[in-house]
Every structure is written in structure tokens, then in C-alpha cells.
Design a protein around this motif. Structure first.
Motif, PDB file in Angstrom:
ATOM      1  N   ASP A  38     -20.464 -74.517   6.146  1.00  0.00           N
ATOM      2  CA  ASP A  38     -19.143 -74.414   5.531  1.00  0.00           C
ATOM      3  C   ASP A  38     -19.313 -73.858   4.122  1.00  0.00           C
ATOM      4  O   ASP A  38     -19.228 -74.576   3.135  1.00  0.00           O
ATOM      5  CB  ASP A  38     -18.468 -75.790   5.524  1.00  0.00           C
ATOM      6  CG  ASP A  38     -17.043 -75.746   4.989  1.00  0.00           C
ATOM      7  OD1 ASP A  38     -16.509 -74.628   4.821  1.00  0.00           O
ATOM      8  OD2 ASP A  38     -16.476 -76.816   4.720  1.00  0.00           O
ATOM      9  N   GLU A  39     -19.558 -72.538   4.052  1.00  0.00           N
ATOM     10  CA  GLU A  39     -19.809 -71.911   2.761  1.00  0.00           C
ATOM     11  C   GLU A  39     -18.584 -71.908   1.862  1.00  0.00           C
ATOM     12  O   GLU A  39     -18.699 -71.916   0.637  1.00  0.00           O
ATOM     13  CB  GLU A  39     -20.284 -70.470   2.969  1.00  0.00           C
ATOM     14  CG  GLU A  39     -21.618 -70.336   3.664  1.00  0.00           C
ATOM     15  CD  GLU A  39     -22.036 -68.897   3.839  1.00  0.00           C
ATOM     16  OE1 GLU A  39     -22.512 -68.312   2.842  1.00  0.00           O
ATOM     17  OE2 GLU A  39     -21.877 -68.360   4.956  1.00  0.00           O
ATOM     18  N   ASP A  40     -17.394 -71.866   2.462  1.00  0.00           N
ATOM     19  CA  ASP A  40     -16.162 -71.734   1.690  1.00  0.00           C
ATOM     20  C   ASP A  40     -15.496 -73.071   1.385  1.00  0.00           C
ATOM     21  O   ASP A  40     -14.342 -73.100   0.942  1.00  0.00           O
ATOM     22  CB  ASP A  40     -15.184 -70.823   2.436  1.00  0.00           C
ATOM     23  CG  ASP A  40     -15.730 -69.414   2.615  1.00  0.00           C
ATOM     24  OD1 ASP A  40     -16.387 -68.921   1.677  1.00  0.00           O
ATOM     25  OD2 ASP A  40     -15.526 -68.827   3.692  1.00  0.00           O
ATOM     26  N   ALA A  41     -16.202 -74.172   1.636  1.00  0.00           N
ATOM     27  CA  ALA A  41     -15.683 -75.508   1.330  1.00  0.00           C
ATOM     28  C   ALA A  41     -14.341 -75.765   1.990  1.00  0.00           C
ATOM     29  O   ALA A  41     -13.401 -76.268   1.371  1.00  0.00           O
ATOM     30  CB  ALA A  41     -15.592 -75.701  -0.183  1.00  0.00           C
ATOM     31  N   VAL A  42     -14.242 -75.428   3.267  1.00  0.00           N
ATOM     32  CA  VAL A  42     -13.010 -75.637   4.026  1.00  0.00           C
ATOM     33  C   VAL A  42     -12.822 -77.117   4.345  1.00  0.00           C
ATOM     34  O   VAL A  42     -11.706 -77.644   4.294  1.00  0.00           O
ATOM     35  CB  VAL A  42     -13.031 -74.799   5.317  1.00  0.00           C
ATOM     36  CG1 VAL A  42     -11.845 -75.149   6.215  1.00  0.00           C
ATOM     37  CG2 VAL A  42     -13.049 -73.311   4.993  1.00  0.00           C
ATOM     38  N   PRO A  81     -19.238 -76.803  -0.832  1.00  0.00           N
ATOM     39  CA  PRO A  81     -19.966 -76.243   0.308  1.00  0.00           C
ATOM     40  C   PRO A  81     -20.809 -77.311   0.991  1.00  0.00           C
ATOM     41  O   PRO A  81     -21.330 -78.218   0.340  1.00  0.00           O
ATOM     42  CB  PRO A  81     -20.854 -75.163  -0.330  1.00  0.00           C
ATOM     43  CG  PRO A  81     -20.184 -74.828  -1.616  1.00  0.00           C
ATOM     44  CD  PRO A  81     -19.564 -76.100  -2.093  1.00  0.00           C
TER      45      PRO A  81
END
Length: 329
Positions: free
Chosen positions: A103-107, A112
Motif C-alpha cells: 500500500d504505497e499510497d497509504a490507502v 504506507p
């Protein structure tokens, strides 16, 4: 001083777990020992487990300093470094926990995060301490892993992510980068310990002398960067699996072997490699001890909870560094 930082809860980690595993965890447990990221075991109601890594300022006891990726020794933390290292090691056939979600975009969290397979076995550190016979096979296999890494070469040094992106590291040669950092570590530690302050000039001169003795080399090798037995898990089949891989970089193999010798102690002979340069080993040994004084002392300026352990690391390595200085005089 005790840490007031609260670990993430089951509710906090539920969205990440559902995205990675399709279910809400029945329980979560923060694992001990991490200083740069949060490491959590996710436990499902059927007993299935996975590991979550969380890179957030609240999990980083170093204060999340700004990191220039061109500095081979800059703060080795972050999902970008993790993914680049995980990809490179997987390409080489080196066992690492299988990646389940990035989850690179901190969704799913305000930071992250990644979810990986829970290897489930003991660390090599625990086996060496409690079941040395059971450690024999994974230790021998780890020597093979080190051989694979050493054969993976590059023209210059740098973090795996930087090299993958075609970048160039700062600081000249590996030896120059190490010597320069060691001098900074001496200055840093001198502010916090009177024994370093008293020996500052002699230590700095010794570092410069050792650096000047190192000859040129036209290539570097892939190194984990902090490969102690606590960063090696053992699978049920006896294979070593590397963790905490964000520091993966192209560097002199001697840098890895000085740390291996320090951390593996009497069983290091199983991991020893032929052809290591004694001049590099001498510089890197002193520099490693100095960094393991300066780093823990900096960490103790903050609220890192395992304070006695950090003080012990700093004290042990200060004695070693001063011992090397006495031996050279």
C-alpha cells in the motif's frame, strides 16, 4: 524514560488486513525490536497469520529524518526501499517473506504499509542460542545466500533502489563514504560520552589512516547491510529467509562481513568468504563499532523503549573501538 507511543490497534489495521487477506483480524500484536517501522502480526480467527509493516513517523524512533537516497548510509526506511530490495532479492532467488500487499499510497492506513507472509519459524538467533544443532543447516545455507549476493555486482555503490533507477551515490568510493561517516560518528558520540571526547582526535586520525590504506576496486556487491541472526528467519524446510531488507545496497562485501563477524561470533567461520581485503576489513571494523556507539546514543536522546539494550550495545562497541585504538598504538 518510557515511550508514550501507542501501538496500532485491531481496528486501525482492519482495512489493511481485509485488503491483503480478505478478512478482519481477530487480534493484532506489535512485535518487539523495531526502531524504524512498526511490525505487527495479524491473527485471523482460523489461526492464519500474516505480518504487517507500517512506515509512519509514529513508528520511527529515529524521528524520520530526511533521507537523501544518494547517501548510501541515509535512513534505511520506507516502502520504496523495501519494495526495491524485495524485488531484487526475489529475482536472485533469495528467500524473503512473500509479499501479499503493498500500500504505497497509504490507502488503508494513514501511512504506507505492506503485508507479507508470516514465515512462522524461529529466528536464526534463537536457534543458535537454544538449538544449535537445528541452526547448522540454515547457517550453511545462509553462506550460500551470501555467495549469491556477492556475485551480484555493480560498478559503484548505492542503495538497491538508487541503482535500480540508474542513480549514482554520493561520497566517492565505499571506503571514503565509510571513513567520512565514521568521523561524523566520532563527533556525534563525543557530544554524548566523555571517553569518546577524550579520544576524539586519536580515533579520527586512526580512521583517516585506515582509509588511506585502502586501494581502489572496480566493483561492488549486493549486501544486506545489517545481517545479524535476528534478521534471518528459518522456514520449516530449514531455509534462511531475510527480513528488514530496506538497507539492501551495493557496497564492498567486507562491510557485510565485518558485521557478520561481530553478530555471529564463534559460528562466523561457516559464513567466512575467501578473498576479503584485510585493509577494508580493518577500516570497516572500526567504523562499524563507532557507528554502533553513535547510533544507539542518538536513539537514547528520544523515547525508544528498550533503553537498557541500547545502552549495552553502545557500551560494548565503545569498548571494542577503544580497544582497537589501543592495539594500533
Amino acid at each position: 524514560m518510557t515511550s508514550a507511543r501507542a501501538p496500532l490497534t485491531r481496528d486501525d489495521l482492519a482495512p489493511l488486513a481485509r485488503a491483503a487477506l480478505g478478512r478482519t483480524p481477530a487480534a493484532v500484536h506489535r512485535l518487539r525490536g523495531g526502531s524504524k517501522k512498526g511490525v505487527y502480526r495479524l491473527v485471523l480467527d482460523d489461526g492464519t497469520t500474516a505480518i504487517a509493516y507500517v512506515w509512519s513517523p509514529g513508528e520511527d524512533y529515529w524521528g524520520s529524518p530526511d533521507a537523501d537516497i544518494r547517501d548510501s548510509f541515509s535512513h534505511a526506511s520506507g516502502i520504496g526501499l523495501f519494495l526495491a530490495a524485495h524485488h531484487r532479492l526475489t529475482e536472485l532467488g533469495v528467500r524473503v517473506p512473500r509479499l501479499l500487499l503493498a500500500d504505497e499510497d497509504a490507502v488503508h492506513l494513514p501511512a504506507p504499509a505492506a503485508v507479507v507472509e508470516d514465515i512462522g519459524g524461529a529466528s536464526l538467533e534463537r536457534l543458535l542460542r537454544e538449538e544449535p544443532e537445528a541452526a547448522r543447516v540454515p547457517l550453511e545455507r545462509l553462506a550460500g545466500v551470501l555467495g549469491v549476493l556477492r556475485q551480484c555486482t555493480a560498478a559503484g555503490h548505492g542503495k538497491a533502489l538508487l541503482v535500480a533507477e540508474g542513480g549514482t551515490a554520493l561520497g566517492g568510493s565505499c571506503a571514503q563514504a565509510v571513513a567520512d561517516r565514521a568521523v561524523r560518528d566520532i563527533a556525534d558520540a563525543a557530544e554524548r560520552d566523555p571517553r569518546v571526547r577524550a579520544a576524539r582526535e586519536a580515533l579520527t586520525e586512526r580512521v583517516r589512516d585506515l582509509g588511506g590504506a585502502v586501494g581502489p576496486r572496480g566493483h561492488t556487491s549486493l549486501v544486506h547491510g545489517e545481517l545479524g541472526p535476528d534478521h534471518v528467519l528459518v522456514t520449516p524446510d530449514g531455509d534462511p529467509a531475510l527480513i528488514d531488507v530496506e538497507g539492501l545496497m551495493y557496497f564492498d562485501a567486507e562491510w557485510e562481513h565485518v558485521f557478520l563477524q561481530l553478530r555471529f561470533g564463534p559460528v562466523y567461520d561457516v559464513l567466512r568468504a575467501p578473498g576479503l581485503d584485510p585493509d577494508r576489513m580493518a577500516l570497516y571494523r572500526l567504523a562499524t563499532h563507532l557507528n554502533l556507539v553513535a547510533g544507539p546514543l542518538r536513539l537514547l536522546d528520544g523515547d525508544f523503549p528498550e533503553r537498557d539494550a541500547m545502552r549495552g550495545i553502545a557500551e560494548f562497541n565503545l569498548r571494542r573501538a577503544l580497544g582497537l585504538l589501543r592495539d594500533a598504538s
